[in-house]
Design an enzyme around this catalytic site. Structure first.
Site, PDB file in Angstrom:
ATOM      1  N   LYS A 165     -35.598  16.077   7.703  1.00  0.00           N
ATOM      2  CA  LYS A 165     -35.553  16.423   6.292  1.00  0.00           C
ATOM      3  C   LYS A 165     -35.636  15.698   5.259  1.00  0.00           C
ATOM      4  CE  LYS A 165     -30.669  18.524   7.569  1.00  0.00           C
ATOM      5  NZ  LYS A 165     -30.802  18.399   8.647  1.00  0.00           N
ATOM      6  N   THR A 166     -35.416  14.491   5.940  1.00  0.00           N
ATOM      7  CA  THR A 166     -35.313  13.317   4.760  1.00  0.00           C
ATOM      8  C   THR A 166     -36.816  12.301   4.786  1.00  0.00           C
ATOM      9  OG1 THR A 166     -32.812  12.564   5.364  1.00  0.00           O
ATOM     10  CG2 THR A 166     -34.955  11.041   4.665  1.00  0.00           C
ATOM     11  N   ASP A 172     -30.181  13.584  -0.533  1.00  0.00           N
ATOM     12  CA  ASP A 172     -29.301  14.382   0.999  1.00  0.00           C
ATOM     13  C   ASP A 172     -27.988  14.738   1.018  1.00  0.00           C
ATOM     14  OD1 ASP A 172     -29.430  14.342   3.435  1.00  0.00           O
ATOM     15  OD2 ASP A 172     -29.144  12.037   3.759  1.00  0.00           O
ATOM     16  N   THR A 175     -26.938  20.230   5.785  1.00  0.00           N
ATOM     17  CA  THR A 175     -26.568  20.427   6.903  1.00  0.00           C
ATOM     18  C   THR A 175     -25.506  21.503   6.897  1.00  0.00           C
ATOM     19  OG1 THR A 175     -24.585  18.836   6.883  1.00  0.00           O
ATOM     20  CG2 THR A 175     -26.606  18.414   8.116  1.00  0.00           C
ATOM     21  N   ARG A 228     -35.098  12.757  16.302  1.00  0.00           N
ATOM     22  CA  ARG A 228     -33.794  11.963  16.152  1.00  0.00           C
ATOM     23  C   ARG A 228     -33.163  11.430  17.746  1.00  0.00           C
ATOM     24  NH1 ARG A 228     -29.846  12.702  11.287  1.00  0.00           N
ATOM     25  NH2 ARG A 228     -31.531  12.071  10.574  1.00  0.00           N
TER      26      ARG A 228
END
Length: 339
Positions: free
Chosen positions: A74-75, A119, A170, A229
């Site tokens: 997302k980031t 975020d 999330t 990640r």
């Protein structure tokens, strides 16, 4: 020249175009263009069309909400959008936004077509969140000046240039309806396939000066829980093991040995996953009960552990609690026999 700026509530700016020491942290491994971004093909196509349209009209993008489990990109996507648009990105996190003045301070520095990235946007203070409503829809905010008493304070309307808000979360269900409905593009990030993760592993290994065969890349991808990640983190652990044990060379046993040292088994289960499965059965177990047994907060269980286990058919949610599926019961037997 493209210019991406990151700022927090304290107005600390960082120009991402400046060269930074290569330390192979998460920021170093992020893709910087849509063509470099692996996976999320539907989102990339949608974003590509929106960017082309916005550039042709010389206008800001629609507001964008990205949601899904941690580590799915997302980031990275937010930074890529800023790069592709050739505009600044101002970075905030939801927990930083404690009062209306915090968000007003950031918005007052917005320039035309800038991107404001928040975020974990679901963790914004509700009062501060209300400032975003008029900012997103009509591009203005009201600023209170003076004391707290009605007779001593007054409101000033501050018009804003057109900008894009990108929210990442999330927990999309915790975002209020008024905020949710003001986003033009809403997308749920998907878990990655083993083939996509294998390409990510290959790129990351190359950046870390590691030589991995396609078979080794796919073997690592299968243990990475569909999450880039995690895949990148495992590559780093394999690098450490290889340099410590085999002069930096990856052999057929390097991956299983390195991940076993980190507590990761052949299925990609962590010690926490195995404990969760061992304490479930075909009879429902409540989330609060699991939290007490495992000594883990409910948020971590719901956001970090459960999504992947549910998606892969190991556990199932019921109105009465969590249960193991047939596939989960089989894995439980294997875990138990290995203890």
């Amino acid at each position: 020249m493209n210019k991406t700026i990151r700022t927090d509530i304290n107005d600390e700016y960082e120009n991402s175009s400046k060269k930074q020491p290569v330390d192979f942290n998460e920021n170093t491994l992020r893709p910087v263009t849509l063509s470099q971004y692996i996976g999320q093909s539907k989102l990339k196509e949608q974003i590509s069309v929106s960017i082309a349209s916005a550039k042709a009209r010389n206008e800001a993008l629609d507001h964008i909400l990205l949601y899904g489990p941690p580590g799915l990109g997302k980031t990275s996507m937010a930074y890529i959008i800023a790069q592709e648009m050739g505009c600044r990105l101002i970075y905030l996190t939801g927990p930083q936004i404690e009062k209306p003045g915090d968000i007003a301070s950031a918005l007052s520095r917005i320039q035309e077509n800038d991107i404001l990235f928040i975020d974990e946007i679901h963790r914004c203070n509700p009062k501060a969140e209300e400032v975003l409503y008029s900012a997103m829809e009509d591009y203005f905010i009201d600023i209170q000046i003076g004391g707290s008493d009605k007779g001593q304070s007054r409101s000033i309307k501050l018009n804003l240039p057109h900008f894009t808000l990108i929210g990442a979360t999330t927990k999309a269900g915790m975002i209020s309806t008024p905020l949710h409905d003001r986003f033009g593009i809403i997308y749920q990030m998907q878990y990655y396939s083993n083939e996509e993760l294998s390409l990510i592993v290959q790129k990351t290994a190359c950046k870390m000066n590691l030589s991995m065969t396609p078979e080794q890349c796919i073997a690592l991808a299968k243990r990475s829980r569909g999450t880039p990640r995690i895949a990148n983190r495992y590559v780093a652990r394999i690098r450490d093991y290889a340099y410590a044990k085999t002069q930096g060379k990856i052999t057929d046993t390097t991956i299983p040995e390195a991940l076993s040292l980190a507590g990761i088994d052949d299925f990609g289960f962590s010690p926490a996953d195995r404990q969760l499965i061992l304490h479930l059965s075909e009879n429902p177990t409540g989330l609060s009960t699991l939290s007490c047994i495992l000594g883990e907060d409910t948020g971590t269980i719901e956001m970090v552990q459960e999504p992947w286990l549910i998606k892969n058919g190991y556990i199932q949610k019921t109105p009465r609690g969590r249960i193991l599926t047939e596939k989960g019961l089989e894995i439980k037997e294997q875990i138990s026999s290995a203890l």
